[in-house]
Write an enzyme that holds these catalytic residues in place. Structure first.
Site, PDB file in Angstrom:
ATOM      1  N   TYR A 178      -9.038-128.575 -35.554  1.00 37.46           N
ATOM      2  CA  TYR A 178      -8.702-128.143 -36.913  1.00 37.46           C
ATOM      3  C   TYR A 178      -9.959-127.894 -37.719  1.00 37.46           C
ATOM      4  CZ  TYR A 178      -3.815-129.694 -36.415  1.00 37.46           C
ATOM      5  OH  TYR A 178      -2.513-129.848 -36.030  1.00 37.46           O
ATOM      6  N   HIS A 216       2.261-126.385 -37.949  1.00 36.42           N
ATOM      7  CA  HIS A 216       2.790-127.085 -39.116  1.00 36.42           C
ATOM      8  C   HIS A 216       3.370-126.058 -40.090  1.00 36.42           C
ATOM      9  CE1 HIS A 216       0.754-131.038 -38.410  1.00 36.42           C
ATOM     10  NE2 HIS A 216      -0.116-130.287 -37.768  1.00 36.42           N
ATOM     11  N   HIS A 263       1.379-127.433 -31.403  1.00 33.52           N
ATOM     12  CA  HIS A 263       2.359-127.326 -32.492  1.00 33.52           C
ATOM     13  C   HIS A 263       1.797-126.550 -33.674  1.00 33.52           C
ATOM     14  CE1 HIS A 263      -0.031-130.914 -33.393  1.00 33.52           C
ATOM     15  NE2 HIS A 263       0.153-130.603 -34.667  1.00 33.52           N
ATOM     16  N   ARG A 275      -1.465-134.750 -28.575  1.00 35.50           N
ATOM     17  CA  ARG A 275      -0.377-134.039 -29.258  1.00 35.50           C
ATOM     18  C   ARG A 275      -0.006-132.780 -28.480  1.00 35.50           C
ATOM     19  NH1 ARG A 275       1.343-133.957 -34.154  1.00 35.50           N
ATOM     20  NH2 ARG A 275       3.242-133.769 -32.953  1.00 35.50           N
ATOM     21  N   TYR A 315      -4.480-131.579 -28.465  1.00 37.59           N
ATOM     22  CA  TYR A 315      -5.678-132.358 -28.810  1.00 37.59           C
ATOM     23  C   TYR A 315      -5.356-133.846 -28.757  1.00 37.59           C
ATOM     24  CZ  TYR A 315      -3.403-132.337 -33.420  1.00 37.59           C
ATOM     25  OH  TYR A 315      -2.503-132.462 -34.447  1.00 37.59           O
TER      26      TYR A 315
END
Lengths: 243, 188
Positions: free
Chosen positions: A114, A168, A166, A163, A153
């Site tokens: 991120y 958000h 995905h 995770r 990640y």
């Protein structure tokens, strides 16, 4: 008095959130819920509490580039990774389209990193990818994003925790209380069965968070398409059906 | 209970630790225009200035440094509508100390049976859905005691809905997600 308040925003009472299809506040698998989830019972309120209107963003310009994450962060080239299209509709529980609502999207890049100062995962940032986008639904509730398929990640919840890939999403319906912040997952991801956040959703409702590969949304020679619909709450039946 | 033949509601998931990328890009200097900021109303808006600040704490009393608070309120005339300098909606992200801050104008109630208030939605890593609470003003005791939503809270817990004056036009409202004096969250 309650009549006055209910008509003042022009909204019908909002149907209750389906708690049976949503995660519990404290989830033994997802560690940080233990000290953050409320332990008191949520307080029941009169139905007039539901008629608070969602914020009005009608004056805010949302461009096509805002909804194309492969373009809105370019500095010196294209972002790396697999280009995808994610599209679908925003509906209420009765199947009525929710038009003119803004959907916000944020995500990791193709490497699972991120663009955020708190993310210290040792994976590369992409100078041409911000990982943020925005789209407004049309009159039929349709939306469409172009983006990069995010990478998996690691996180520190438990040993060797990863995770699943995905996206958000955040959106409102017509009511302020009809706030939906969720995560969309990809079909066939082997990490789904191991992810406490995904598994926090009661089993019968988990498939509502998994996108469907869609050849009709797929653009030849350009990007695979995934279909994903959002279902918000609807108007309550008789004044307050759960009362 | 869900009615028959209805579509299933999309379940919520946590906003996670990285929500600023999407919901508050200005807080991390990301070059993307924010949809909303800490300014519920700007100086241009009519009404009495209001700064609402506070902390978010977890069940151990530890400040929550990655919470997102969204606020919604009526304007100084009691209307929900956007107007010059007024959107009636703002977003604040907590800082390292768990502190948030909104700039606004004091909301007016819509009618006699309502007290001035702001609605808040609280989300964070470790919260699997939105928590909804309401800010009332401690110095509006008489109106609070007639407000049906304030009165919906159990008497012993109502104090958790009160913002206290900390200076001219400044109010403090702390949010306790869990533990002693857990903030009242509504089933909405």
């Amino acid at each position: 008095m309650s009549d006055f308040l209910s008509t003042d925003s022009g909204l019908a009472y909002l149907a209750p959130r389906d708690r049976a299809s949503n995660p519990a506040w404290i989830d033994t698998g997802y560690r940080s819920t233990g000290r953050r989830g409320p332990r008191e019972k949520l307080v029941t309120v009169p139905p007039l509490a539901t008629v608070v209107p969602a914020p009005d963003f009608s004056d805010i310009v949302v461009t096509e580039t805002d909804a194309d994450l492969t373009r809105n962060g370019r500095v010196n080239g294209q972002p790396l990774g697999e280009r995808i299209i994610v599209a679908g509709r925003v509906l209420d529980e009765d199947g009525r389209p929710v038009g003119g609502t803004v959907i916000e999207l944020w995500q990791a890049n193709a490497a699972g990193r991120y663009r955020h100062p708190v993310d210290d995962h040792d994976a590369p940032l992409d100078p041409n990818f911000l990982g943020v986008g925005r789209c407004r639904t049309d009159a039929e509730g349709r939306y469409r994003f172009v983006t990069i398929r995010p990478g998996s990640y690691p996180w520190r919840n438990h040993p060797n925790a990863w995770r699943p890939a995905h996206l958000h999403f955040a959106l409102f319906g017509r009511h302020f209380a009809d706030r939906l912040v969720t995560q969309m997952y990809f079909p066939g991801d082997p990490l789904l069965g191991l992810d406490p956040i995904f598994l926090s959703v009661p089993e019968h409702a988990r498939n509502r968070l998994i996108a469907r590969f869609d050849l009709d949304l797929t653009v030849e020679g350009y990007a695979l398409g995934y279909a994903f619909d959002f279902v918000l709450r609807g108007p309550a039946a008789t004044p307050w059906e759960s009362a | 209970m869900a009615r028959a033949n209805r579509l299933g509601q999309t379940p919520t998931q946590t906003v996670g630790p990285y929500f600023a990328i999407g919901l508050a890009p200005h807080r991390i200097s990301l070059p993307f225009t924010p949809l909303a900021t800490e300014e519920i109303a700007t100086d241009e808006a009519e009404g009495e200035r209001l700064v609402l600040t506070g902390h978010v704490f977890d069940g151990d009393g530890v400040p929550v440094s990655d919470a997102l608070i969204e606020a919604r309120q009526r304007d100084a005339r009691g209307s929900w509508k956007s107007g010059p300098g007024f959107r009636g909606y703002g977003r604040a992200a907590t800082d390292q100390n768990g502190t948030f801050l909104f700039r606004s104008v004091k909301p007016a109630p819509a009618c006699d049976g309502e007290a001035p208030h702001l609605w808040l939605i609280v989300q964070a890593r470790g919260l699997l859905g939105p928590l909804i609470t309401r800010v009332h003003f401690a110095d509006e005791a008489e109106r609070n005691e007639r407000d049906p939503i304030f009165l919906a809270a159990p008497p012993a817990r109502r104090a958790t809905l009160l913002a206290h004056s900390i200076g001219p036009g400044r109010y403090r409202f702390d949010i306790r997600l869990q533990g002693e004096h857990e903030t009242v969250f509504f089933d909405l």
